[in-house]
Design an enzyme around this catalytic site. Structure first.
Site, PDB file in Angstrom:
ATOM      1  N   ARG A   1       1.720   2.841   3.671  1.00 20.66           N
ATOM      2  CA  ARG A   1       2.465   2.807   2.400  1.00 20.66           C
ATOM      3  C   ARG A   1       2.066   1.569   1.578  1.00 20.66           C
ATOM      4  NH1 ARG A   1       5.977  -1.024  -0.295  1.00 20.66           N
ATOM      5  NH2 ARG A   1       7.239   0.141  -1.742  1.00 20.66           N
TER       6      ARG A   1
ATOM      7  N   THR B   1       9.184  -9.978  -3.064  1.00 22.33           N
ATOM      8  CA  THR B   1       7.766 -10.230  -3.282  1.00 22.33           C
ATOM      9  C   THR B   1       7.678 -11.473  -4.129  1.00 22.33           C
ATOM     10  OG1 THR B   1       7.196  -7.899  -3.266  1.00 22.33           O
ATOM     11  CG2 THR B   1       5.804  -9.311  -4.622  1.00 22.33           C
TER      12      THR B   1
ATOM     13  N   GLY C   1       3.099  -0.369  -2.100  1.00 22.67           N
ATOM     14  CA  GLY C   1       4.056  -0.423  -3.204  1.00 22.67           C
ATOM     15  C   GLY C   1       3.374  -0.808  -4.506  1.00 22.67           C
ATOM     16  N   ASP C   2       4.154  -1.362  -5.403  1.00 23.50           N
ATOM     17  CA  ASP C   2       3.629  -1.725  -6.727  1.00 23.50           C
ATOM     18  C   ASP C   2       2.832  -3.023  -6.726  1.00 23.50           C
ATOM     19  OD1 ASP C   2       6.079  -3.043  -6.035  1.00 23.50           O
ATOM     20  OD2 ASP C   2       6.114  -3.869  -8.063  1.00 23.50           O
TER      21      ASP C   2
ATOM     22  N   THR D   1       9.291  -7.098  -8.934  1.00 22.17           N
ATOM     23  CA  THR D   1       9.709  -7.109  -7.530  1.00 22.17           C
ATOM     24  C   THR D   1      10.756  -6.007  -7.343  1.00 22.17           C
ATOM     25  OG1 THR D   1      10.617  -8.448  -5.724  1.00 22.17           O
ATOM     26  CG2 THR D   1      11.492  -8.871  -7.936  1.00 22.17           C
ATOM     27  N   GLY D   2      10.966  -5.630  -6.098  1.00 22.21           N
ATOM     28  CA  GLY D   2      11.953  -4.587  -5.825  1.00 22.21           C
ATOM     29  C   GLY D   2      11.285  -3.311  -5.339  1.00 22.21           C
ATOM     30  N   HIS D   3      11.971  -2.194  -5.523  1.00 22.38           N
ATOM     31  CA  HIS D   3      11.460  -0.916  -4.996  1.00 22.38           C
ATOM     32  C   HIS D   3      10.174  -0.527  -5.734  1.00 22.38           C
ATOM     33  CE1 HIS D   3      15.571  -0.858  -3.525  1.00 22.38           C
ATOM     34  NE2 HIS D   3      15.157   0.012  -2.623  1.00 22.38           N
ATOM     35  N   GLY D   4       9.067  -0.718  -5.033  1.00 19.69           N
ATOM     36  CA  GLY D   4       7.763  -0.549  -5.655  1.00 19.69           C
ATOM     37  C   GLY D   4       7.515   0.835  -6.215  1.00 19.69           C
TER      38      GLY D   4
HETATM   39  N1  ASP Z   1       7.738  -4.511  -4.608  1.00 18.52           N
HETATM   40  C1  ASP Z   1       7.490  -4.655  -3.200  1.00 18.52           C
HETATM   41  C2  ASP Z   1       7.041  -3.347  -2.653  1.00 18.52           C
HETATM   42  O1  ASP Z   1       7.520  -2.317  -3.078  1.00 18.52           O
HETATM   43  C3  ASP Z   1       8.644  -5.117  -2.400  1.00 18.52           C
HETATM   44  C4  ASP Z   1       9.587  -6.073  -3.040  1.00 18.52           C
HETATM   45  O2  ASP Z   1       9.323  -6.692  -4.040  1.00 18.52           O
HETATM   46  O3  ASP Z   1      10.674  -6.240  -2.516  1.00 18.52           O
HETATM   47  O4  ASP Z   1       6.258  -3.351  -1.723  1.00 18.52           O
END
Ligand code: ASP
Length: 327
Positions: free
Chosen positions: A215, A187, A217-218, A238-241
């Protein structure tokens, strides 16, 4: 150079010069606090942040405001069909629909967001319009699209042949296993301080590749993917929201800074919290935070090696490997 090849290159080269204008600092190298204070400043996630920061810098260096800087900065990856995790060309959900999430926030608490917006290349600008032209903070799905069209945004097909092919390949196995540090998990989050010392941030994404329809995310959630407070500073994730939402990540980072932590220490504590909760499955989880204090001190931290962030000030243009918890 895309993120995948950057990560490979970083692995081979370790700390070294990537191009004439970009210096890559050594991983986990200690920096003096003085060297990372500067205003105006823009910082953003991943190596796509380098190009995005240039867009923001045009605004900041000509005396523009931080909100316009972050908006125009993230326009660059949003409009780039080769960035397959943001905007045009983003990976679709499992039904083949590209749905975008974005938010903006100013240091005075003004904010706006769109969730699951389809067919609009620049969701960040729709989020800004939600903030400036409605009494609300969030618009979602059909309602967000209706509002965008009323505001004059144009409807476009965001599914490029490349993202469609990736989706069709994915459909063969339909295995939903988010993989860390590659293009299905990135992101752009951006934070800026302008010449007047005002803060703003933006966060925009197509979300997890091949996510369940609906869905979120964050990234578009104020307090999770982004939080900015002019009394303290700002943070974005960023990452697993899902993991970022569970700890109200960006808000947590800003509050830790309010209570005296440096941006890097605050990001680390948020990452520690993700770790504590998800120890048993941490090998499958990547989360990264970046933060800037109102004085222009910046820092970052992530769960696993491989996350990088871009910094631009009058003195430097850098891509910095984020410090990490686990190799
Ligand atoms: N944070 C984003 C989400 O969970 C994805 C990402 O940053 O890779 O949608």
């Amino acid at each position: 150079m895309n993120r995948k090849s950057f990560i490979k290159l970083a692995g081979i080269a370790g700390a070294g010069i990537v191009s004439n204008s970009i210096s890559l600092l050594g991983e986990n190298k200690k920096k003096t606090s003085k060297s990372n204070h500067s205003v105006p400043i823009v910082i953003s996630t991943w190596n796509m942040g380098l190009g995005a920061n240039e867009g923001a810098w045009k605004v900041l260096s000509s005396g523009g405001d931080a909100l316009t800087a972050v908006e125009q900065g993230v326009w660059i990856p949003e409009a780039d069909p080769k960035e397959m995790t943001v905007g045009l060309g983003g990976f679709p959900d499992r039904e083949g629909r590209v749905t975008l999430d974005a938010c903006v926030m100013r240091g005075d608490g003004a904010c706006g967001a769109v969730l699951a917006l389809e067919n609009i290349v620049h969701p960040v600008s729709v989020a800004r319009a939600v903030m400036e032209k409605t009494p609300h903070v969030i618009l979602t799905g059909e309602g967000a699209l209706q509002f965008a069209l009323q505001q004059g945004f144009k409807k476009e097909n965001l599914l490029t042949p490349e993202s469609e092919k990736a989706w069709k390949d994915w459909l063969k196995k339909s295995e939903y296993k988010p993989i860390i540090n590659i293009e299905n998990h990135d992101t752009i989050g951006m934070l800026a301080i302008d010449q007047a010392g005002k803060l703003a941030g933006a966060c925009t994404t197509s979300g997890m590749a091949f996510k369940m329809r609906g869905r979120i995310g964050d990234s578009p959630i104020i307090g999770a993917g982004l939080f900015v407070d002019e009394e303290v500073g700002g943070a974005t994730a960023t990452g697993h929201g899902e993991e970022v939402i569970r700890i109200a990540g960006s808000h947590l980072v800003v509050e830790l800074m309010r209570h005296g932590k440096s941006p890097e220490a605050a990001c680390k504590e948020a990452v520690d919290r993700v770790y504590k909760r998800q120890k048993h499955r941490i090998k499958d989880i990547q989360v990264g935070f970046i933060a800037v204090s109102k004085e222009g001190e910046y820092g970052a931290y992530c769960v696993h090696k491989g996350f990088s962030y871009a910094v631009k000030t009058a003195q430097k243009t850098e891509l910095i490997p984020g410090k990490y918890l686990i190799d």
